[in-house]
Write a protein that holds these residues in place. Structure first.
Motif, PDB file in Angstrom:
ATOM      1  N   ARG B 173       1.806   0.288 -12.981  1.00  0.00           N
ATOM      2  CA  ARG B 173       1.318  -0.853 -13.750  1.00  0.00           C
ATOM      3  C   ARG B 173       0.906  -2.006 -12.830  1.00  0.00           C
ATOM      4  O   ARG B 173      -0.002  -2.769 -13.162  1.00  0.00           O
ATOM      5  N   VAL B 174       1.598  -2.090 -11.679  1.00  0.00           N
ATOM      6  CA  VAL B 174       1.238  -3.154 -10.733  1.00  0.00           C
ATOM      7  C   VAL B 174      -0.173  -2.913 -10.199  1.00  0.00           C
ATOM      8  O   VAL B 174      -1.002  -3.839 -10.141  1.00  0.00           O
ATOM      9  N   LEU B 175      -0.429  -1.638  -9.859  1.00  0.00           N
ATOM     10  CA  LEU B 175      -1.772  -1.302  -9.357  1.00  0.00           C
ATOM     11  C   LEU B 175      -2.821  -1.569 -10.441  1.00  0.00           C
ATOM     12  O   LEU B 175      -3.876  -2.172 -10.166  1.00  0.00           O
ATOM     13  N   CYS B 176      -2.503  -1.129 -11.668  1.00  0.00           N
ATOM     14  CA  CYS B 176      -3.444  -1.389 -12.785  1.00  0.00           C
ATOM     15  C   CYS B 176      -3.629  -2.891 -12.974  1.00  0.00           C
ATOM     16  O   CYS B 176      -4.738  -3.361 -13.255  1.00  0.00           O
ATOM     17  N   GLY B 177      -2.540  -3.633 -12.829  1.00  0.00           N
ATOM     18  CA  GLY B 177      -2.588  -5.087 -12.996  1.00  0.00           C
ATOM     19  C   GLY B 177      -3.499  -5.738 -11.970  1.00  0.00           C
ATOM     20  O   GLY B 177      -4.323  -6.590 -12.302  1.00  0.00           O
ATOM     21  N   ILE B 178      -3.337  -5.296 -10.714  1.00  0.00           N
ATOM     22  CA  ILE B 178      -4.179  -5.872  -9.648  1.00  0.00           C
ATOM     23  C   ILE B 178      -5.655  -5.601  -9.941  1.00  0.00           C
ATOM     24  O   ILE B 178      -6.506  -6.505  -9.887  1.00  0.00           O
ATOM     25  N   LEU B 179      -5.930  -4.340 -10.275  1.00  0.00           N
ATOM     26  CA  LEU B 179      -7.336  -3.977 -10.533  1.00  0.00           C
ATOM     27  C   LEU B 179      -7.848  -4.653 -11.812  1.00  0.00           C
ATOM     28  O   LEU B 179      -8.989  -5.122 -11.866  1.00  0.00           O
ATOM     29  N   GLY B 180      -6.983  -4.695 -12.830  1.00  0.00           N
ATOM     30  CA  GLY B 180      -7.390  -5.301 -14.106  1.00  0.00           C
ATOM     31  C   GLY B 180      -7.643  -6.793 -13.985  1.00  0.00           C
ATOM     32  O   GLY B 180      -8.697  -7.290 -14.407  1.00  0.00           O
ATOM     33  N   TYR B 181      -6.671  -7.502 -13.371  1.00  0.00           N
ATOM     34  CA  TYR B 181      -6.827  -8.951 -13.204  1.00  0.00           C
ATOM     35  C   TYR B 181      -8.040  -9.234 -12.305  1.00  0.00           C
ATOM     36  O   TYR B 181      -8.838 -10.152 -12.570  1.00  0.00           O
ATOM     37  N   GLY B 182      -8.171  -8.420 -11.273  1.00  0.00           N
ATOM     38  CA  GLY B 182      -9.319  -8.584 -10.370  1.00  0.00           C
ATOM     39  C   GLY B 182     -10.638  -8.401 -11.107  1.00  0.00           C
ATOM     40  O   GLY B 182     -11.593  -9.147 -10.893  1.00  0.00           O
ATOM     41  N   THR B 183     -10.671  -7.415 -12.002  1.00  0.00           N
ATOM     42  CA  THR B 183     -11.901  -7.165 -12.771  1.00  0.00           C
ATOM     43  C   THR B 183     -12.219  -8.340 -13.691  1.00  0.00           C
ATOM     44  O   THR B 183     -13.374  -8.783 -13.789  1.00  0.00           O
ATOM     45  N   VAL B 184     -11.157  -8.838 -14.371  1.00  0.00           N
ATOM     46  CA  VAL B 184     -11.356  -9.988 -15.273  1.00  0.00           C
ATOM     47  C   VAL B 184     -11.923 -11.173 -14.498  1.00  0.00           C
ATOM     48  O   VAL B 184     -12.925 -11.797 -14.900  1.00  0.00           O
ATOM     49  N   LEU B 185     -11.301 -11.468 -13.345  1.00  0.00           N
ATOM     50  CA  LEU B 185     -11.761 -12.607 -12.537  1.00  0.00           C
ATOM     51  C   LEU B 185     -13.196 -12.397 -12.056  1.00  0.00           C
ATOM     52  O   LEU B 185     -14.032 -13.314 -12.119  1.00  0.00           O
TER      53      LEU B 185
END
Lengths: 320, 290
Positions: B173-185
């Motif tokens: 979930r941390v990896l998904c979080g990094i990629l997800g938050y990065g995508t949103v930004l």
């Protein structure tokens, strides 16, 4: 359609305006224009507001015509396929000032779909063509106006376009540079490229253009070689300068002639005439000189230039 | 027609797809940013924050080998290793990135409209959409380099310096979080800065508009919530919406807290659509009259 479907130099017109009209809201930019561009140098002339910029933007695919079609190598001008056959050297030279000339040209090459190796090779060749090979590593900010002009030309030539469109190309170029660039345009024309040169400096056109497109009020007023256009306007008054020691006596003999509209005494031995139907005038003048003892040391027409023809075309257009 | 053509060689190559031109636009854009020392001040600030976290993880790993009690003590601070910690790190990096974009927007986008550089793009073998995508990718690349990439490096460092690679398996979930938050930004900021810089190309007005959009709207959102008591007013704070959505990606957002991630996503999606419409209209305007 694939880009490969459009060869670099086709027989016949390389670009074609088919009854093209462009409106900007209530203002008309160009009005029902039909012109073809073929291999060779074509000069585009016209006063401010004549529609030259609109013409160029339509040709380079930056504008969509309101009516009619603009084709470049048989492809609609706004398509990527057509744009690959067009090299555009705009008057404005605003790009990223931090870039070197070489980087700028290479970037433009890559925007045309060249690979890294191809773009590098083509950039060097284009820079060599415009004589900037050894100075292209300067940043654009550090380039003189003449150097920037050459860099802009290099970026327009880098993908070997079938149609080269140059807007005011000789601005800021020294006389030697002008000669070199004119040679370059002639080389392009000799290769089968269509070169469209828009310029305000009409003298350039005398020397450079194979064909002239006169524009005014959004319309094409005349198209053809300068002699062709002059022949179209046979009634155009012609300026003639005559050097003769019997200045006043000669003026007295010429005043009754129908072809002579105006006579002006200039200096101590010069006459400045304005005539119509020049062929008739020269025949009659020859007979007069043979029959009399006037000492004519020089006879020259002073306005067979593009500028004079341009002025006449414009004044004729104003009557419509 | 008898001019010397010696040395002239015709180009026999086949042009590639116009989409390759987007990569060229990205390359030019990144070189413009990394060539200016002014931008390096902000990039350096982000680098400093990254190095602090990087060093902390290394220190923690080194001390853990010597004394497990110290490792447990350092874990109390949650500086890194957890989803919350990565979200905090990316939030800080995103702030620096927003400042960087405020100043770089004028160079990357504004100058094309202010100085007429667009003509060089629009007369190439690329179309309007290739130009737009190329510019958006450039901004997204800047955002990714400053926010997502450092977070990913920290994630890999933390997992690698752990006693086992179990950390990677335990924390997908941390990896998904990094990629997800990065995508949103990347998506929201690239669309937003492009739209603003295209219409407000000069540096100072652009900085004021860009920062005002986040700071003023957040202030307005807080004030309206205080007056009205309705927490949905908080949706007006776009910066916080991105943060909430990012934390949802990490799994650290309280699902019962209003506004929920779904609302934030809807607001940001609407913002992106409006930005895209503004961008297309601006590019079309240049095509019509420039």
């Amino acid at each position: 359609m694939n880009v490969a479907d459009y060869p670099d130099a086709l027989p016949g017109p390389l670009a074609e305006f088919q009854s093209v009209t462009k409106w900007y809201g209530a203002v008309i930019g160009v009005n029902d224009i039909s012109v073809t561009l073929e291999a060779g140098i074509t000069g585009l002339l016209g006063p401010n507001g004549a529609g030259k910029t609109t013409f160029i933007k339509l040709l380079t695919g930056q504008l969509r015509p309101s009516l009619g079609n603009v084709l470049v190598c048989d492809a609609p001008a706004r398509s990527a396929a057509a744009r690959r056959h067009i090299g555009y050297c705009p008057d404005a030279d605003a790009f990223y000032e931090e870039m070197s000339g070489r980087q700028f040209v290479r970037t433009m090459a890559r925007l045309h779909g060249m690979s890294a190796v191809e773009s590098r090779e083509r950039t060097e060749q284009a820079l060599a063509e415009v004589g900037m090979l050894d100075r292209a590593d300067r940043t654009l900010r550090g380039c003189s106006k003449g150097m920037r002009q050459r860099i802009k030309l290099a970026q327009a030539l880098v993908h070997q376009p079938a149609v080269l469109v140059v807007d005011e190309p000789l601005n800021g170029i020294d006389p030697v540079g002008r000669r070199e660039l004119m040679e370059l345009f002639r080389r392009c024309a000799a290769r089968g490229q269509a070169v469209l040169v828009s310029s305000h400096i009409l003298d350039e056109m005398d020397e450079l253009a194979d064909r002239i497109v006169f524009m005014g009020r959004g319309r094409v007023l005349a198209v053809g070689t300068l002699p062709d256009i002059r022949a179209m306007f046979a009634g155009q008054p012609l300026q003639i300068r005559i050097a003769c020691r019997q200045q006043r006596e000669l003026a007295t003999r010429l005043i009754p002639w129908d072809q002579v509209l105006r006579i002006e005494l200039s200096g101590i031995d010069e006459l400045l005439l304005q005539v119509v139907r020049p062929d008739d005038f020269f025949r009659q003048f020859g007979e007069l000189i043979q029959a009399t003892s006037f000492d004519v040391s020089r006879l020259e027409t002073t306005d067979t230039t593009t500028e004079a023809t341009f002025q006449h075309v414009m004044s004729a257009a104003a009557k419509f | 027609m008898e001019l010397d053509q010696a040395g002239y060689r015709t180009w026999e190559g086949q042009p590639r797809s116009p989409w390759w031109g987007c990569l060229s636009i990205v390359r030019v854009g990144l070189s413009l940013i990394f060539r200016r020392w002014v931008f390096w001040i902000l990039i350096g600030l982000g680098l400093l924050n990254f190095l602090f976290h990087f060093a902390f993880i290394y220190l923690k790993a080194t001390l853990s080998v010597q004394n497990e009690n110290i490792a447990r003590f350092l874990d109390n601070y949650k500086v890194t290793g957890t989803g919350q910690a990565y979200a905090d790190f990316m939030f800080a990096q995103a702030g620096i990135c927003a400042l960087l974009l405020a100043f770089a927007g004028s160079t990357l986008i504004g100058s094309d409209y202010r100085q007429g550089g667009m003509v060089f793009y629009l007369s190439r073998g690329i179309g309007k959409w290739h130009y737009i995508v190329g510019k958006l990718l450039t901004i997204a690349a800047v955002v990714t380099i400053v926010t997502t990439l450092p977070a990913l490096i920290l994630f890999i460092e933390y997992g690698t310096l752990s006693n086992s690679f179990q950390y990677f398996l335990d924390n997908p979930r941390v990896l998904c979080g990094i990629l997800g938050y990065g995508t949103v930004l990347a998506v929201v900021q690239s669309l937003l800065i492009f739209a603003i810089a295209a219409w407000v190309p000069r540096t100072v007005p652009l900085v004021m508009t860009w920062l005002g959009l986040f700071a003023l709207l957040k202030g307005l959102a807080d004030a309206m919530r205080a007056i009205d008591g309705n927490r949905y007013w908080l949706l007006l704070g776009f910066w916080d919406d991105m943060n909430r959505l990012g934390r949802w990606c990490f799994g650290s957002l309280d699902p019962n807290r209003i506004p929920s991630a779904g609302y934030c996503l809807a607001v940001l999606a609407a913002l992106c659509v409006v930005s895209l419409v503004l961008i297309v209209r601006r590019v079309r305007a240049v095509e019509v009259v420039s």
